[in-house]
Design a protein around this motif. Structure first.
Motif, mmCIF file in Angstrom:
data_model
loop_
_atom_site.group_PDB
_atom_site.id
_atom_site.type_symbol
_atom_site.label_atom_id
_atom_site.label_comp_id
_atom_site.label_asym_id
_atom_site.label_seq_id
_atom_site.Cartn_x
_atom_site.Cartn_y
_atom_site.Cartn_z
ATOM 1 N N SER A 269 -31.237 35.842 59.933
ATOM 2 C CA SER A 269 -30.815 34.462 60.124
ATOM 3 C C SER A 269 -29.674 34.167 59.150
ATOM 4 O O SER A 269 -29.415 34.957 58.232
ATOM 5 C CB SER A 269 -31.989 33.514 59.857
ATOM 6 N N PRO A 270 -28.999 33.034 59.301
ATOM 7 C CA PRO A 270 -27.981 32.677 58.302
ATOM 8 C C PRO A 270 -28.567 32.325 56.944
ATOM 9 O O PRO A 270 -27.814 32.088 55.987
ATOM 10 C CB PRO A 270 -27.296 31.447 58.928
ATOM 11 N N GLY A 271 -29.906 32.273 56.842
ATOM 12 C CA GLY A 271 -30.529 31.875 55.588
ATOM 13 C C GLY A 271 -30.555 30.365 55.455
ATOM 14 O O GLY A 271 -30.519 29.638 56.442
ATOM 15 N N ARG A 272 -30.629 29.907 54.224
ATOM 16 C CA ARG A 272 -30.677 28.459 53.993
ATOM 17 C C ARG A 272 -29.272 27.881 54.109
ATOM 18 O O ARG A 272 -28.394 28.174 53.311
ATOM 19 C CB ARG A 272 -31.264 28.147 52.622
ATOM 20 N N VAL A 273 -29.071 27.064 55.126
ATOM 21 C CA VAL A 273 -27.811 26.348 55.340
ATOM 22 C C VAL A 273 -28.145 24.863 55.349
ATOM 23 O O VAL A 273 -29.035 24.432 56.089
ATOM 24 C CB VAL A 273 -27.151 26.763 56.675
ATOM 25 N N GLU A 278 -30.117 18.670 53.458
ATOM 26 C CA GLU A 278 -31.252 18.993 54.317
ATOM 27 C C GLU A 278 -30.978 20.272 55.109
ATOM 28 O O GLU A 278 -29.829 20.560 55.449
ATOM 29 C CB GLU A 278 -31.530 17.843 55.287
ATOM 30 N N PRO A 279 -32.037 21.047 55.429
ATOM 31 C CA PRO A 279 -31.828 22.264 56.221
ATOM 32 C C PRO A 279 -31.188 21.952 57.574
ATOM 33 O O PRO A 279 -31.595 21.012 58.265
ATOM 34 C CB PRO A 279 -33.244 22.819 56.400
ATOM 35 N N ALA A 280 -30.178 22.729 57.935
ATOM 36 C CA ALA A 280 -29.510 22.591 59.227
ATOM 37 C C ALA A 280 -29.942 23.733 60.137
ATOM 38 O O ALA A 280 -30.309 24.814 59.674
ATOM 39 C CB ALA A 280 -27.998 22.604 59.045
ATOM 40 N N SER A 298 -20.840 32.007 63.053
ATOM 41 C CA SER A 298 -21.211 32.262 61.661
ATOM 42 C C SER A 298 -21.001 30.973 60.875
ATOM 43 O O SER A 298 -20.451 30.004 61.396
ATOM 44 C CB SER A 298 -20.386 33.417 61.080
ATOM 45 N N TYR A 299 -21.452 30.956 59.623
ATOM 46 C CA TYR A 299 -21.541 29.678 58.908
ATOM 47 C C TYR A 299 -21.131 29.806 57.447
ATOM 48 O O TYR A 299 -21.639 29.090 56.582
ATOM 49 C CB TYR A 299 -22.972 29.136 59.007
ATOM 50 N N GLY A 304 -21.600 29.662 52.160
ATOM 51 C CA GLY A 304 -20.954 30.402 51.083
ATOM 52 C C GLY A 304 -21.367 31.853 51.018
ATOM 53 O O GLY A 304 -21.065 32.554 50.049
ATOM 54 N N ASN A 305 -22.043 32.353 52.051
ATOM 55 C CA ASN A 305 -22.551 33.720 52.042
ATOM 56 C C ASN A 305 -22.218 34.380 53.377
ATOM 57 O O ASN A 305 -22.756 34.004 54.415
ATOM 58 C CB ASN A 305 -24.063 33.727 51.810
#
Length: 350
Positions: A269-273, A278-280, A298-299, A304-305
């Motif tokens: 997953s993109p991880g914590r975004v 708040e989580p998106a 991608s995000y 930032g990752n």
């Protein structure tokens, strides 16, 4: 006689793709220009996949003089502007996967536009004239419209292998804000009538922060008959770790309409975004499979990752039989609530 009623798989050939253009300045605010730039990158990846290939024509819906003018400027920058048609239409926002119709084949095999009733994702975001978009798209595509007015749902809630197997979520289609009192069998009967669903695989819930109430195009996608890709958690602070593990468990135990056990492939997953702390609902599953390309969101701008996106891209590139693969940053589109699959709807080849 065996019915020809089917929603084709996304990898089947397309005559066109319908896309929403960010138009409402009051909704997008500072993200309007950057979101339009991301949609332009998405369109370019569909139309010009490289190697001298041209992709399926793009039918772009925009609302208002400013949006039309911006779309015209964008079109003028394309190497072959004639591949993009701009339609002025009263779209409330860009999410055509949900406000527009879903193209399918009827019992005779003819292409139809099947429209479920749309209520602003359970009454959260009801915008004027959203209920006209299915009619407008069907008319301009010159395809007969079939309405299913007794059932509320959205295209983003449905994923199919093109052979009668569908994946959806209980959180969405069994939600009291859409279809109160309906059972799984009731929903399955509607999906059979509208899209030829023979087997429905039910996932419980979707990502945190998803105002769609768990759309499946953020969770699990067919990449071939019998083969599904979903996400695994990335990072110790992934807010969806338990949800993603449960989705993989459900899919691993499932069989398709032909009785085959599914082959499950996972990507990070993109991880914590986060948006505004708040989580998106950021997801690498919100990709679009075009005729000659595949485009994955991608995000990096938000997270930032780049690492999870790079790993997901490598896996998906190997899974999808397309000559061109592109990962496009979708961080500004995500501020509106979705990504590339959410703003598009493929029109299968006649």
């Amino acid at each position: 006689m065996l019915s020809s009623r089917r929603q084709p798989a996304e990898w089947a050939p397309h005559d066109a793709v319908w896309i929403g253009w960010p138009s409402a300045a009051d909704l997008w605010e500072d993200d309007l220009g950057p979101a339009r730039a991301e949609v332009e990158d998405f369109i370019r990846a569909i139309l010009f996949p490289g190697g001298g290939l041209f992709g399926e024509p793009v039918q772009l819906l925009a609302r208002g003089a400013d949006a039309i003018a911006a779309a015209e400027i964008m079109r003028s920058r394309l190497p072959e502007p004639s591949l993009l048609t701009i339609h002025e239409a009263p779209i409330g926002d860009v999410w055509l996967r949900d406000t527009g119709p879903v193209f399918a084949r009827d019992d005779s095999g003819a292409l139809v536009a099947s429209a479920l009733r749309f209520n602003g994702w359970g009454g959260k975001y009801q915008l004027p004239e959203d209920d006209r978009i299915a009619d407008i798209v069907a008319e301009r595509a010159d395809v007969r419209l079939r309405r299913f007015t007794d059932f509320i749902g959205e295209g983003g809630a449905l994923e199919t292998d093109g052979e009668g197997t569908f994946i959806t979520t209980r959180q969405c289609l069994l939600n009291d804000n859409r279809n109160p009192g309906m059972s799984e069998k009731d929903v399955e009967a509607v999906l059979n009538a509208a899209f030829g669903a023979e087997k429905v695989i039910w996932i419980d819930e979707g990502l945190l922060g998803d105002h769609t109430d768990g759309h499946v195009d953020n969770l699990a996608r067919f990449v071939a008959p019998g083969k599904v890709v979903c996400m695994r958690p990335f990072g110790e602070d992934d807010p969806n770790a338990e949800i993603l593990a449960e989705i993989e468990k459900t899919l691993t135990a499932a069989t398709d309409a032909r009785g085959r056990k599914l082959e499950i492939v996972t990507v990070p997953s993109p991880g914590r975004v986060e948006i505004d702390g708040e989580p998106a609902a950021a997801s690498h599953m919100n990709f679009y499979i075009a005729n000659h390309s595949m485009i994955m969101p991608s995000y990096e701008t938000l997270s930032g990752n780049a690492a999870p996106g790079l790993e997901a891209a490598e896996t998906l590139k190997a899974l999808i039989d397309r000559p061109y693969f592109c990962a496009v940053d979708s961080s500004h589109l995500l501020t509106g609530g979705g990504s590339f699959h959410c703003i598009s709807q493929q029109q299968p080849r006649v």
